[in-house]
Write an enzyme that holds these catalytic residues in place. Structure first.
Site, PDB file in Angstrom:
ATOM      1  N   LYS A   8       0.847  -1.182   0.000  1.00  0.00           N
ATOM      2  CA  LYS A   8       0.000   0.000   0.000  1.00  0.00           C
ATOM      3  C   LYS A   8       0.881   1.231   0.000  1.00  0.00           C
ATOM      4  O   LYS A   8       1.860   1.308   0.742  1.00  0.00           O
ATOM      5  CB  LYS A   8      -0.904   0.014   1.239  1.00  0.00           C
ATOM      6  CG  LYS A   8      -1.832   1.216   1.343  1.00  0.00           C
ATOM      7  CD  LYS A   8      -2.605   1.186   2.643  1.00  0.00           C
ATOM      8  CE  LYS A   8      -3.595   2.344   2.722  1.00  0.00           C
ATOM      9  NZ  LYS A   8      -2.955   3.664   2.614  1.00  0.00           N
ATOM     10  N   ASN A 192       6.692   5.757  -1.204  1.00  0.00           N
ATOM     11  CA  ASN A 192       7.976   5.082  -1.386  1.00  0.00           C
ATOM     12  C   ASN A 192       8.635   4.688  -0.063  1.00  0.00           C
ATOM     13  O   ASN A 192       9.855   4.560   0.009  1.00  0.00           O
ATOM     14  CB  ASN A 192       8.926   5.958  -2.211  1.00  0.00           C
ATOM     15  CG  ASN A 192       8.350   6.299  -3.569  1.00  0.00           C
ATOM     16  OD1 ASN A 192       7.841   5.423  -4.270  1.00  0.00           O
ATOM     17  ND2 ASN A 192       8.395   7.578  -3.935  1.00  0.00           N
ATOM     18  N   ARG A 193       7.817   4.528   0.969  1.00  0.00           N
ATOM     19  CA  ARG A 193       8.289   4.144   2.306  1.00  0.00           C
ATOM     20  C   ARG A 193       9.217   5.188   2.926  1.00  0.00           C
ATOM     21  O   ARG A 193       9.932   4.903   3.895  1.00  0.00           O
ATOM     22  CB  ARG A 193       8.992   2.776   2.272  1.00  0.00           C
ATOM     23  CG  ARG A 193       8.088   1.623   1.808  1.00  0.00           C
ATOM     24  CD  ARG A 193       6.905   1.452   2.756  1.00  0.00           C
ATOM     25  NE  ARG A 193       6.110   0.282   2.467  1.00  0.00           N
ATOM     26  CZ  ARG A 193       5.008   0.295   1.714  1.00  0.00           C
ATOM     27  NH1 ARG A 193       4.598   1.423   1.157  1.00  0.00           N
ATOM     28  NH2 ARG A 193       4.315  -0.811   1.511  1.00  0.00           N
ATOM     29  N   LEU A 194       9.210   6.411   2.410  1.00  0.00           N
ATOM     30  CA  LEU A 194      10.000   7.495   3.005  1.00  0.00           C
ATOM     31  C   LEU A 194       9.140   8.206   4.050  1.00  0.00           C
ATOM     32  O   LEU A 194       8.821   9.397   3.939  1.00  0.00           O
ATOM     33  CB  LEU A 194      10.486   8.462   1.918  1.00  0.00           C
ATOM     34  CG  LEU A 194      11.413   7.842   0.868  1.00  0.00           C
ATOM     35  CD1 LEU A 194      11.792   8.880  -0.182  1.00  0.00           C
ATOM     36  CD2 LEU A 194      12.673   7.284   1.545  1.00  0.00           C
TER      37      LEU A 194
END
Length: 215
Positions: A8, A192-194
């Site tokens: 997600k 982007n998981r940042l």
């Protein structure tokens, strides 16, 4: 079951270091108010409570936050339950709020202490009668013969209360716990998981150091 493909993207917002207040309790109250107002969150005050046993085994369970006061997080529990016994032996505790629909988390570490009996009495009297009876008859975390045993204990206490026409009083083994935080991390999901992670750490003078952590 293959879980590797479940993904997600988080796109609901950001958390900028320059925008956060110097006191984390202010930001927490803002986030909590948003969670309470979000229809998709059914238990906005639910928090995972982590404690540690005498032999250093951690355990986690979910309870409900019932009050924020004087910089403390207050919940209520059975003092002789597993978490109650562990907190009595080691008051170091961790709390986590997971508001998945908002893509937000808050993680808190601090020290727990019991609130006064008078404060516990006041909250206990505000509970629905059924909840008061449940707290009085449940030997929380202890093995019981079965569901029928619990139901019978409840009905017996209910009959006793009705026959005497007096409300059930708070048992001594049940009451409030206040957590004084020393570390509070706010987590906001990002693409982007940042992810954004803002950490508050209490200093010796009572102020808070604010840092951004890598996701």
């Amino acid at each position: 079951m293959d879980l590797s493909g479940i993904r997600k993207e988080y796109t609901r917002g950001g958390l900028n270091r320059r925008d956060v207040p110097p006191d984390p309790l202010i930001l927490f109250e803002q986030w909590l108010a948003t969670a309470v107002g979000a229809q998709e969150i059914t238990e906005p005050t639910a928090m995972a409570v982590g404690t540690v046993s005498a032999d250093c085994r951690p355990s986690i369970r979910t309870v409900l936050l019932k009050e924020l006061r004087d910089g403390q997080f207050v919940f209520f529990t059975h003092y002789e339950s597993r978490k109650g016994r562990q907190l009595a032996a080691n008051p170091q505790v961790a709390l986590s709020f997971l508001w998945y629909p908002l893509e937000r988390q808050v993680h808190i570490e601090g020290t727990a202490e019991r609130i006064s009996p008078e404060e516990s009495d006041a909250y206990f009297r505000s509970r629905p009668p059924g909840s008061r009876i449940g707290a009085a008859v449940s030997p929380q975390s202890r093995p019981i013969p079965g569901r029928a045993w619990l139901a019978e204990a409840y009905e017996a206490k209910l009959a006793e209360a009705e026959s005497s026409d007096t409300p059930v009083e708070r048992p001594e083994h049940w009451g409030g716990v206040a957590v004084t935080p020393v570390r509070i991390e706010f987590w906001q999901g990002r693409e982007n998981r940042l992810h954004d992670r803002i950490l508050y750490t209490r200093q010796d003078d009572g102020s808070w150091r604010i840092e951004r952590l890598a996701p």
